[in-house]
Design a protein around this motif. Structure first.
Motif, PDB file in Angstrom:
ATOM      1  N   THR A  63      49.736  41.431  38.721  1.00  0.00           N
ATOM      2  CA  THR A  63      48.387  41.443  39.315  1.00  0.00           C
ATOM      3  C   THR A  63      48.363  42.151  40.667  1.00  0.00           C
ATOM      4  O   THR A  63      47.490  41.890  41.489  1.00  0.00           O
ATOM      5  CB  THR A  63      47.862  40.006  39.519  1.00  0.00           C
ATOM      6  OG1 THR A  63      48.762  39.320  40.399  1.00  0.00           O
ATOM      7  CG2 THR A  63      47.745  39.261  38.218  1.00  0.00           C
ATOM      8  N   HIS A  95      44.748  49.909  46.965  1.00  0.00           N
ATOM      9  CA  HIS A  95      43.894  49.128  46.087  1.00  0.00           C
ATOM     10  C   HIS A  95      43.133  48.042  46.823  1.00  0.00           C
ATOM     11  O   HIS A  95      42.194  47.473  46.309  1.00  0.00           O
ATOM     12  CB  HIS A  95      44.725  48.507  44.971  1.00  0.00           C
ATOM     13  CG  HIS A  95      45.814  47.606  45.498  1.00  0.00           C
ATOM     14  ND1 HIS A  95      46.814  48.068  46.329  1.00  0.00           N
ATOM     15  CD2 HIS A  95      46.035  46.286  45.335  1.00  0.00           C
ATOM     16  CE1 HIS A  95      47.604  47.052  46.632  1.00  0.00           C
ATOM     17  NE2 HIS A  95      47.166  45.970  46.048  1.00  0.00           N
ATOM     18  N   ILE A 120      38.958  44.560  38.080  1.00  0.00           N
ATOM     19  CA  ILE A 120      40.318  44.809  37.606  1.00  0.00           C
ATOM     20  C   ILE A 120      40.476  44.255  36.200  1.00  0.00           C
ATOM     21  O   ILE A 120      39.692  43.412  35.758  1.00  0.00           O
ATOM     22  CB  ILE A 120      41.406  44.183  38.522  1.00  0.00           C
ATOM     23  CG1 ILE A 120      41.209  42.674  38.659  1.00  0.00           C
ATOM     24  CG2 ILE A 120      41.411  44.838  39.869  1.00  0.00           C
ATOM     25  CD1 ILE A 120      42.292  42.020  39.499  1.00  0.00           C
ATOM     26  N   ILE A 134      48.426  45.974  35.622  1.00  0.00           N
ATOM     27  CA  ILE A 134      47.054  45.938  36.109  1.00  0.00           C
ATOM     28  C   ILE A 134      46.382  47.322  36.027  1.00  0.00           C
ATOM     29  O   ILE A 134      47.035  48.350  36.241  1.00  0.00           O
ATOM     30  CB  ILE A 134      47.018  45.382  37.553  1.00  0.00           C
ATOM     31  CG1 ILE A 134      45.586  45.140  38.008  1.00  0.00           C
ATOM     32  CG2 ILE A 134      47.732  46.317  38.503  1.00  0.00           C
ATOM     33  CD1 ILE A 134      45.485  44.284  39.250  1.00  0.00           C
ATOM     34  N   GLN A 165      43.216  49.208  37.810  1.00  0.00           N
ATOM     35  CA  GLN A 165      42.308  48.988  38.939  1.00  0.00           C
ATOM     36  C   GLN A 165      41.850  50.290  39.566  1.00  0.00           C
ATOM     37  O   GLN A 165      42.395  51.353  39.280  1.00  0.00           O
ATOM     38  CB  GLN A 165      43.017  48.145  39.996  1.00  0.00           C
ATOM     39  CG  GLN A 165      44.274  48.805  40.550  1.00  0.00           C
ATOM     40  CD  GLN A 165      45.069  47.874  41.448  1.00  0.00           C
ATOM     41  OE1 GLN A 165      44.487  47.033  42.107  1.00  0.00           O
ATOM     42  NE2 GLN A 165      46.374  48.026  41.461  1.00  0.00           N
TER      43      GLN A 165
END
Lengths: 283, 394
Positions: free
Chosen positions: B141, B277, B348, B357, B359
């Motif tokens: 994550t 991010h 996300i 992930i 994103q």
């Protein structure tokens, strides 16, 4: 070329300020003080606290960094160091490296592990340009402080009564006592002087290299290199060694970045092969 | 030592078979492995605080079962310790989920335990691309280094108005990864890398490196240095050498302009362009609430470690709800695949194929807003997958 030389010289001055105190304690008193950089870190954290929490101007914190490191070191000297003046090197190393680790834990506990900074006044920032070469203003300031400290130290240790007492106490303690020199007090004062200089160096280093709890070990390597290359107990030796290391470090990174950071070790090895006791070592 | 590890390993294997047979009841146990002490303690603190905040806001009961945390200090880069702690957590403490992991080597080592013991594992930071291939029960994550840097490299060549860059990176794993990713994407998009330098990792003074970059007169400079003391030192070297990021564009991954670095660099940082991010200044209702709550609790802005921890907890809660509180690894990881949610960093999701992930990568510039030097997002690359694993598929 001149720019590289200047940067190297300024970096050397920083190394000199950090290490000259150790040259005094290790060289003059024969005490292996691996906690030296912990006193530098103390000066650094004091400056950070005074500037950020109490709004002191950066320059005003510098003498405080010197005084605080000197005072704290006297306490340690009286309580711990003094008992080990005649102990073996190993005992001294064990005690002082332990103190260094304790200082790291203490700094992390009080200030956290986050990286610290102390904003310098605007007139010390940026750079000025002469003939197309940029001179960092802060580096010019470092050079000035480094030269001033060298001058004061050399004059103090070579030409004052205190300097003579220190040298006498180191060379022959019994004789010195016999002549009525208070050897204990002289050692304490010398130790305070060396640690105070470390505190000053730590405060000045923040702007260039920053400050976090691992400072006490990170710069120990550089400091030991400077002192061993310069020769124990020689202020001038430390000065020249620091400049040599600083210039070769910067020049190496500029001209041969592939080996850049390794070059100082190479310089150290070559110099010590040529003069095992250091450039100005007496023993 | 080796014998001991072997012993624990064998014991672990035996206990696992026994454990799998009897379905667990009672609380759901989550083992957190973080470097609470040592050089990376600050990252652990920021992440753990987000985990605590999440639990405070969302309660400690999910799908009718109580959540219990067991925290272990790995102390730094120590894969052997991370592996031993993961084994202890699984065998002795009987945890259902492993999480935390700031550093790549530790995540990889614990990945083996997750694989062999069949435990769901959530990586909340460690950013090397291949980590998630170590266990089929692992989900990430946080970010991957190539994800950020390839997006930035492509952006720099196409929209950044720069065709010739000089790259500078610290000579260690993450630095080489980041620089490699940026250069690759930059060249693929038609740019040219005119030179490159690998700098010593523990490097206190950047003036020589920066001077050399300046003398080569590039249109842009890409830089990657480890967080902490180095970004401000680099920023100061830029300003001292007379490099103005508004004229020679300076690119980098987001850590070089994080809160602490900006505070120390001040105006010297203005104009530096980073891809990242997350930033606490990201504008969204969700992030505003997150930053406000975080500040109220810990008197400090959250950072990318915090958001990685926050979203890791979000994912764990979501998948437990989907499985109705059942904790078998296959069920949890299946529930995680394809999950989508709104994070403080933006939208996300979890790639169902790679469990990594997906994103948005934000392109930010350092600007002065209300007298404060902050990262301002001005462009973004949407829904970026990890490019390395995309290539591995081909």
């Amino acid at each position: 070329m001149i720019g590289v030389l200047f940067d190297g010289f300024a970096y050397g001055m920083l190394l000199f300020l950090l290490s000259v105190g150790l040259s005094v304690t290790l060289g003059m008193m024969n005490f292996v003080n691996l906690a030296h950089c912990a006193f530098a870190m103390l000066g650094g954290y004091l400056t950070v606290t005074l500037v950020n929490r109490f709004g002191w101007p950066f320059l005003a914190t510098l003498p405080m960094a010197f005084l605080a490191a000197a005072l704290v070191s006297v306490v340690f000297e009286r309580l711990l160091y003094r008992k080990l003046y005649r102990a073996t090197d190993l005992d001294q190393v064990l005690l002082t490296i332990g103190l260094a680790f304790m200082s790291i834990a203490t700094a992390a506990y009080i200030f956290g592990t986050v990286h610290q900074s102390a904003p310098t006044p605007s007139f010390l920032r940026g750079s000025i340009e002469y003939f197309g070469i940029n001179f960092g203003v802060y580096r010019l300031f470092l050079v000035a402080v480094g030269l001033a400290v060298t001058l004061v130290l050399v004059l103090t240790l070579e030409y004052t009564r205190f300097g003579q007492q220190v040298r006498a106490a180191v060379d022959n303690q019994r004789m010195a006592r016999g002549l009525g020199i208070n050897v204990d007090a002289t050692f304490a004062a010398t130790f305070a002087l060396g640690s105070g200089l470390a505190g000053l160096g730590g405060a000045l280093a923040i702007e260039i290299v920053g400050l976090d709890p691992s400072f006490a070990l990170t710069y120990l390597v550089y400091v030991l290199i400077v002192v061993s290359v310069g020769g124990l107990g020689s202020i001038l030796g430390s000065f020249i060694a620091a400049v040599l290391i600083g210039v070769s470090d910067i020049a190496g990174k500029y001209y041969v970045p592939e080996v850049g950071a390794f070059l100082i070790y190479l310089v150290m090895i070559l110099l010590l092969m040529w003069r095992p006791a250091g450039l100005f070592g007496k023993r | 030592m080796f014998k001991k590890v072997l012993g624990i390993g064998a014991f672990a294997a035996a206990a696992l078979f026994a454990g799998a047979a009897t379905a667990q009841q009672g609380p759901i146990k989550i083992g957190i492995i973080l470097p609470y002490s040592g050089q990376f303690a600050d990252a652990a603190t920021q992440m753990d605080n987000a985990i605590k905040l999440f639990v405070k806001q969302n309660g400690d009961t999910v799908a009718g079962r109580k959540i219990e945390f067991i925290r272990k200090d790995v102390g730094g880069i120590a894969p052997d310790v991370a592996k031993r702690l993961a084994q202890e957590l699984v065998v002795r403490d009987g945890v259902d989920i492993l999480t935390g992991f700031v550093l790549t080597p530790n995540a990889i080592a614990a990945g083996d335990v997750s694989d062999q013991a069949k435990k769901f594992m959530v990586v909340m930071n460690a950013a090397t691309s291949i980590i998630t291939t170590k266990s089929p029960y692992m989900v990430r994550t946080s970010l991957t280094t190539p994800q950020i840097n390839e997006a930035l490299g492509k952006w720099a060549a196409t929209k950044g108005g720069v065709k010739k860059v000089y790259t500078m990176a610290s000579d260690y794993g993450p630095g080489l990864d980041a620089e490699g990713g940026f250069s690759r994407a930059f060249k693929e998009a038609g740019g040219e890398v005119i030179g490159s330098v690998k700098m010593a990792v523990a490097n206190p003074d950047f003036s020589a490196y920066v001077q050399r970059a300046k003398d080569l007169n590039p249109e842009g400079i890409y830089v990657f240095v480890p967080g902490g003391a180095q970004p401000p030192a680099f920023g100061k070297a830029l300003s001292e050498r007379g490099i103005d990021p508004k004229k020679i564009k300076v690119f980098g991954q987001g850590e070089i302009t994080d809160d602490a670095a900006l505070k120390s660099m001040g105006d010297a940082a203005l104009g530096i362009i980073t891809g990242f991010h997350y930033d606490p200044n990201h504008k969204s209702a969700k992030n505003d609430a997150f930053v406000k709550a975080f500040n109220a609790e810990y008197k400090r802005n959250p950072d990318f470690f915090s958001v990685g921890g926050w979203d890791g907890m979000q994912l764990i809660y979501d998948v437990l709800k989907k499985t109705g509180g059942k904790t078998d690894a296959q069920g949890l990881v299946d529930a995680a695949k394809g999950s989508k949610w709104e994070s403080p960093r933006g939208p996300i999701s979890i790639d169902p194929e790679t469990r990594d992930i997906i994103q948005d990568v934000y392109i930010r510039r350092v600007e002065k807003v209300d007298g404060k030097v902050v990262n301002v997002e001005f462009d973004k690359v949407e829904a970026v997958k990890d490019p390395v694993k995309e290539r591995m598929k081909k």
